[in-house]
Scaffold this motif. Structure first.
Motif, short mmCIF file in Angstrom:
data_model
loop_
_atom_site.label_atom_id
_atom_site.label_comp_id
_atom_site.label_asym_id
_atom_site.label_seq_id
_atom_site.Cartn_x
_atom_site.Cartn_y
_atom_site.Cartn_z
N ARG A 142 0.86 -1.17 0.00
CA ARG A 142 0.00 0.00 0.00
C ARG A 142 0.90 1.23 0.00
NH1 ARG A 142 -3.09 -0.39 4.74
NH2 ARG A 142 -4.49 -1.83 3.68
N SER A 144 2.36 4.99 0.18
CA SER A 144 2.11 5.97 1.26
C SER A 144 2.72 7.33 1.00
CB SER A 144 2.67 5.42 2.59
OG SER A 144 4.06 5.16 2.48
N ARG A 145 3.01 7.62 -0.25
CA ARG A 145 3.54 8.94 -0.54
C ARG A 145 3.10 9.43 -1.92
NH1 ARG A 145 8.61 6.04 -1.68
NH2 ARG A 145 9.27 6.50 -3.82
N ASP A 149 -0.68 7.87 -2.93
CA ASP A 149 -0.87 7.52 -1.52
C ASP A 149 -2.20 6.78 -1.34
OD1 ASP A 149 -0.76 7.43 1.27
OD2 ASP A 149 -1.66 9.42 1.48
N GLY A 150 -2.13 5.60 -0.73
CA GLY A 150 -3.33 4.82 -0.46
C GLY A 150 -3.67 3.79 -1.51
#
Length: 233
Positions: A142, A144-145, A149-150
């Motif tokens: 997943r 995260s940046r 992101d997400g």
């Protein structure tokens, strides 16, 4: 009940992951176990369909991830590996979900342990055999940046010239170089997107998989049907 993938029996040890990869019976059992779990992530992002994905930005993002992973692999091992951007996001103008796919193509059927270590150290989780081919290993993360992101990134770890690698490359190159193939895949994805609006990723994947391009590419590479975890050797 939704189970969160990262909280259950996921290998984190490089030694354990590699032992599972080399032991076919353990690998099959592990894959079946992981297939019962889900991320439990944001359903709006999981099933978000976009007609105009930012190809250049996603390609740069995927290249950066590849560089990070390869930087963790010793040069003597790295020289026999190839990193490629695959899947729908590797095709300019192709609509789809925001989840990018990368691939590490290996020289030998058994991947080097150093590549497995680099993937785990980069935050990817090993989920076993992929649904494309029985010798295609999947790692997921997943993100995260940044603008992804997400969303979920999947990496294929499979042999260069093998069935899975050749199918992934053929689908991408035919879409890039043949308008009829591009349109076939695009039309199937747009029609299949109705399932995403209902939150059903599985039916979306099944529906888009019926297009002539995917059937042809899979047949050309002896991929008759997706991996059936109930009947795999």
């Amino acid at each position: 009940r939704i189970q969160i993938l990262f909280e259950f029996s996921m290998v984190t040890s490089v030694d354990e992951a590699y032992e599972i990869i080399l032991d076919r019976s353990r690998l099959i059992a592990y894959t079946r176990e992981q297939s019962k779990l889900s991320f439990g992530g944001d359903p709006e992002k999981t099933c978000q369909f976009e007609m105009n994905l930012p190809y250049d930005e996603i390609s740069a993002y995927v290249a950066e991830i590849g560089q990070e992973i390869f930087s963790k692999i010793p040069e003597e091992v790295r020289k026999d590996l190839v990193w490629e951007h695959v899947g729908s996001t590797s095709i300019k103008g192709m609509p789809g979900t925001w989840h990018p796919d990368g691939a590490i193509f290996t020289k030998d059927a058994n991947p080097p342990k150093e590549a497995v270590a680099a993937l785990l150290e980069s935050g990817f989780r090993f989920i076993g055999i992929g649904r494309l081919h029985k010798y295609d290993l999947w790692f997921i993360k997943r993100l995260s940046r940044g603008f992804l992101d997400g969303f979920i990134m999947k990496i294929h770890l499979t042999q260069m010239g093998g069935n899975a690698a050749s199918a992934l490359q053929e689908i991408r190159e035919r879409c890039r170089n043949n308008q009829e193939d591009f349109d076939s895949y695009k039309d199937s994805k747009v029609k299949a997107a109705e399932y995403l609006s209902k939150g059903d990723m599985i039916l979306y994947k099944k529906a888009k998989g019926g297009c002539n391009l995917l059937r042809s590419a899979n047949a050309n590479n002896d991929i008759i049907k997706p991996v059936n975890l109930d009947n795999i050797d």
